[in-house]
Scaffold this motif. Structure first.
Motif, PDB file in Angstrom:
ATOM      1  N   UNK A   1       0.796  -1.234   0.000  1.00 44.65           N
ATOM      2  CA  UNK A   1       0.000   0.000   0.000  1.00 44.65           C
ATOM      3  C   UNK A   1       0.825   1.279   0.000  1.00 44.65           C
ATOM      4  N   UNK A   2       2.094   1.198   0.400  1.00 43.52           N
ATOM      5  CA  UNK A   2       2.922   2.404   0.478  1.00 43.52           C
ATOM      6  C   UNK A   2       3.577   2.717  -0.867  1.00 43.52           C
ATOM      7  N   UNK A   3       3.714   4.003  -1.181  1.00 41.05           N
ATOM      8  CA  UNK A   3       4.481   4.389  -2.363  1.00 41.05           C
ATOM      9  C   UNK A   3       5.945   4.005  -2.179  1.00 41.05           C
ATOM     10  N   UNK A   4       6.450   4.230  -0.963  1.00 44.65           N
ATOM     11  CA  UNK A   4       7.818   3.861  -0.621  1.00 44.65           C
ATOM     12  C   UNK A   4       7.776   3.151   0.730  1.00 44.65           C
ATOM     13  N   UNK A   5       7.845   1.804   0.731  1.00 48.62           N
ATOM     14  CA  UNK A   5       7.759   1.058   1.999  1.00 48.62           C
ATOM     15  C   UNK A   5       8.807   1.470   3.020  1.00 48.62           C
ATOM     16  N   UNK A   6       9.950   2.000   2.551  1.00 47.58           N
ATOM     17  CA  UNK A   6      10.992   2.430   3.471  1.00 47.58           C
ATOM     18  C   UNK A   6      10.673   3.737   4.178  1.00 47.58           C
ATOM     19  N   UNK A   7       9.726   4.501   3.631  1.00 49.32           N
ATOM     20  CA  UNK A   7       9.274   5.756   4.240  1.00 49.32           C
ATOM     21  C   UNK A   7       7.749   5.751   4.276  1.00 49.32           C
ATOM     22  N   UNK A   8       7.170   4.924   5.134  1.00 47.65           N
ATOM     23  CA  UNK A   8       5.713   4.729   5.125  1.00 47.65           C
ATOM     24  C   UNK A   8       4.931   5.992   5.483  1.00 47.65           C
ATOM     25  N   UNK A   9       3.850   6.211   4.761  1.00 43.79           N
ATOM     26  CA  UNK A   9       2.954   7.329   5.021  1.00 43.79           C
ATOM     27  C   UNK A   9       1.666   6.874   5.702  1.00 43.79           C
ATOM     28  N   UNK A  10       1.298   5.626   5.497  1.00 42.80           N
ATOM     29  CA  UNK A  10       0.082   5.090   6.107  1.00 42.80           C
ATOM     30  C   UNK A  10       0.388   4.405   7.452  1.00 42.80           C
ATOM     31  N   UNK A  11       1.293   3.431   7.420  1.00 39.29           N
ATOM     32  CA  UNK A  11       1.545   2.589   8.588  1.00 39.29           C
ATOM     33  C   UNK A  11       2.759   3.086   9.366  1.00 39.29           C
ATOM     34  N   UNK A  12       2.485   3.713  10.504  1.00 38.76           N
ATOM     35  CA  UNK A  12       3.529   4.295  11.345  1.00 38.76           C
ATOM     36  C   UNK A  12       3.885   3.342  12.480  1.00 38.76           C
ATOM     37  N   UNK A  13       5.179   3.188  12.723  1.00 32.74           N
ATOM     38  CA  UNK A  13       5.645   2.370  13.833  1.00 32.74           C
ATOM     39  C   UNK A  13       5.828   3.232  15.079  1.00 32.74           C
ATOM     40  N   UNK A  14       5.206   2.811  16.184  1.00 31.11           N
ATOM     41  CA  UNK A  14       5.483   3.402  17.486  1.00 31.11           C
ATOM     42  C   UNK A  14       6.484   2.460  18.147  1.00 31.11           C
ATOM     43  N   UNK A  15       7.748   2.811  18.111  1.00 31.35           N
ATOM     44  CA  UNK A  15       8.829   1.898  18.474  1.00 31.35           C
ATOM     45  C   UNK A  15       8.609   1.240  19.828  1.00 31.35           C
ATOM     46  N   UNK A  16       8.665  -0.079  19.813  1.00 32.57           N
ATOM     47  CA  UNK A  16       8.520  -0.843  21.035  1.00 32.57           C
ATOM     48  C   UNK A  16       7.101  -0.980  21.534  1.00 32.57           C
ATOM     49  N   UNK A  17       6.143  -0.338  20.866  1.00 36.45           N
ATOM     50  CA  UNK A  17       4.760  -0.340  21.336  1.00 36.45           C
ATOM     51  C   UNK A  17       3.840  -1.020  20.335  1.00 36.45           C
ATOM     52  N   UNK A  18       3.815  -0.518  19.101  1.00 38.88           N
ATOM     53  CA  UNK A  18       2.903  -1.085  18.125  1.00 38.88           C
ATOM     54  C   UNK A  18       2.852  -0.255  16.855  1.00 38.88           C
ATOM     55  N   UNK A  19       1.651  -0.149  16.279  1.00 38.60           N
ATOM     56  CA  UNK A  19       1.507   0.516  14.984  1.00 38.60           C
ATOM     57  C   UNK A  19       0.262   1.394  14.967  1.00 38.60           C
ATOM     58  N   UNK A  20       0.314   2.406  14.089  1.00 41.93           N
ATOM     59  CA  UNK A  20      -0.814   3.318  13.909  1.00 41.93           C
ATOM     60  C   UNK A  20      -1.000   3.550  12.420  1.00 41.93           C
ATOM     61  N   UNK A  21      -2.258   3.581  11.974  1.00 39.08           N
ATOM     62  CA  UNK A  21      -2.543   3.888  10.580  1.00 39.08           C
ATOM     63  C   UNK A  21      -3.095   5.303  10.494  1.00 39.08           C
ATOM     64  N   UNK A  22      -2.493   6.113   9.615  1.00 39.51           N
ATOM     65  CA  UNK A  22      -2.903   7.500   9.416  1.00 39.51           C
ATOM     66  C   UNK A  22      -3.295   7.739   7.976  1.00 39.51           C
ATOM     67  N   UNK A  23      -4.056   8.791   7.752  1.00 40.05           N
ATOM     68  CA  UNK A  23      -4.403   9.223   6.408  1.00 40.05           C
ATOM     69  C   UNK A  23      -3.354  10.226   5.956  1.00 40.05           C
ATOM     70  N   UNK A  24      -2.500   9.889   4.982  1.00 37.15           N
ATOM     71  CA  UNK A  24      -1.426  10.798   4.581  1.00 37.15           C
ATOM     72  C   UNK A  24      -1.921  12.056   3.890  1.00 37.15           C
ATOM     73  N   UNK A  25      -3.197  12.069   3.492  1.00 35.49           N
ATOM     74  CA  UNK A  25      -3.735  13.227   2.801  1.00 35.49           C
ATOM     75  C   UNK A  25      -4.342  14.246   3.748  1.00 35.49           C
ATOM     76  N   UNK A  26      -4.349  13.917   5.041  1.00 36.89           N
ATOM     77  CA  UNK A  26      -4.904  14.825   6.042  1.00 36.89           C
ATOM     78  C   UNK A  26      -3.772  15.303   6.930  1.00 36.89           C
ATOM     79  N   UNK A  27      -3.534  16.586   6.975  1.00 35.54           N
ATOM     80  CA  UNK A  27      -2.447  17.122   7.806  1.00 35.54           C
ATOM     81  C   UNK A  27      -2.854  17.085   9.253  1.00 35.54           C
ATOM     82  N   UNK A  28      -1.845  16.951  10.125  1.00 33.77           N
ATOM     83  CA  UNK A  28      -2.103  16.935  11.576  1.00 33.77           C
ATOM     84  C   UNK A  28      -2.557  18.300  12.049  1.00 33.77           C
TER      85      UNK A  28
END
Length: 246
Positions: free
Chosen positions: A219-246
């Motif tokens: 699903x990522x354009x560049x798996x090495x720099x993910x925009x959807x699937x974010x790693x929370x180191x040592x904890x787990x994962x979060x999925x974000x919408x890359x088209x919506x700014x924080x």
């Protein structure tokens, strides 16, 4: 519904007066937010019960410290989740920054974890992210779920990116669907493992890492720099919408 078309009521559970006064003043300046502040687990529980009994609606957010005079905030998370408090979004705000406390809080039912010290800007960004996730939750009558360029079809269990089909195994789809349904929320390895592989899957965290890697490759354009699937180191994962700014 826009973000401030509903009352956004926050319950702060914090015994440090400097932090409590800071957050109270900061949230008072923010339109659309109303913050109530308690300093103990006992008073927080009473405030929650009163809110449920007399007003019949939950706090939108509960901002919860863990180290409180009369106990551990982890106990309040479990108690709220066990007694109908699933509608409130629980964000832990704690000086405890170790992995074990984060994982335990998320496993107990917290939606997010902020380590002190943090800025009001970061807190507000987290609140907005959770509100966006809640506001775009799809009706159960609709089989389609859209996030960024991805479209998931719950009837056919298929995924498209910009209209192009992406091959998915059943487990890959199940994992992606879980993450989409919890958009903006950090899910621990154990919660993902239990939800997708079952409560008797044991300590098989490598399953999660392997399937996250597979999803990123798909699903990522560049798996090495993910925009959807974010790693929370040592904890787990979060999925974000890359088209919506924080």
């Amino acid at each position: 519904m826009t973000m401030h078309e509903e009352d956004l009521d926050l319950l702060l559970v914090e015994d440090d007066p400097s932090i409590g006064e800071f957050l109270q003043a900061a949230m008072d300046r923010e339109p659309g937010y109303a913050l109530s502040w308690e300093t103990t687990l006992k008073e927080a529980w009473k405030a929650w019960e009163k809110r449920q009994t007399w007003e019949g609606r939950p706090f939108t957010f509960i901002l919860l410290d863990l180290g409180l005079p009369d106990g551990d905030g982890q106990d309040l998370i479990r108690r709220l989740r066990a007694h109908g408090g699933e509608q409130s979004l629980i964000i832990v705000i704690s000086a405890r920054g170790n992995e074990a406390d984060k994982v335990r809080a998320l496993d107990n039912g917290a939606d997010d974890y902020l380590t002190k010290p943090f800025t009001i800007g970061e807190l507000l960004a987290r609140l907005r992210a959770h509100l966006r996730r809640r506001s775009v939750d799809r009706s159960t009558e609709s089989p389609h779920r859209v996030i960024g360029a991805l479209t998931l079809d719950d009837f056919t269990h298929t995924v498209r990116k910009k209209g192009v089909p992406i091959p998915m195994t059943p487990k890959e789809y199940q994992l992606l669907h879980l993450l989409v349904m919890n958009q903006g929320r950090v899910l621990s390895h154990r919660r993902i493992l239990h939800a997708v592989w079952g409560e008797h899957s044991g300590d098989q965290a490598h399953y999660v890492r392997l399937y996250i890697k597979r999803l990123r490759e798909k699903i990522e354009d560049d798996p090495g720099m993910p925009q959807y699937l974010t790693t929370e180191k040592g904890v787990g994962y979060r999925l974000d919408d890359p088209e919506v700014s924080q």
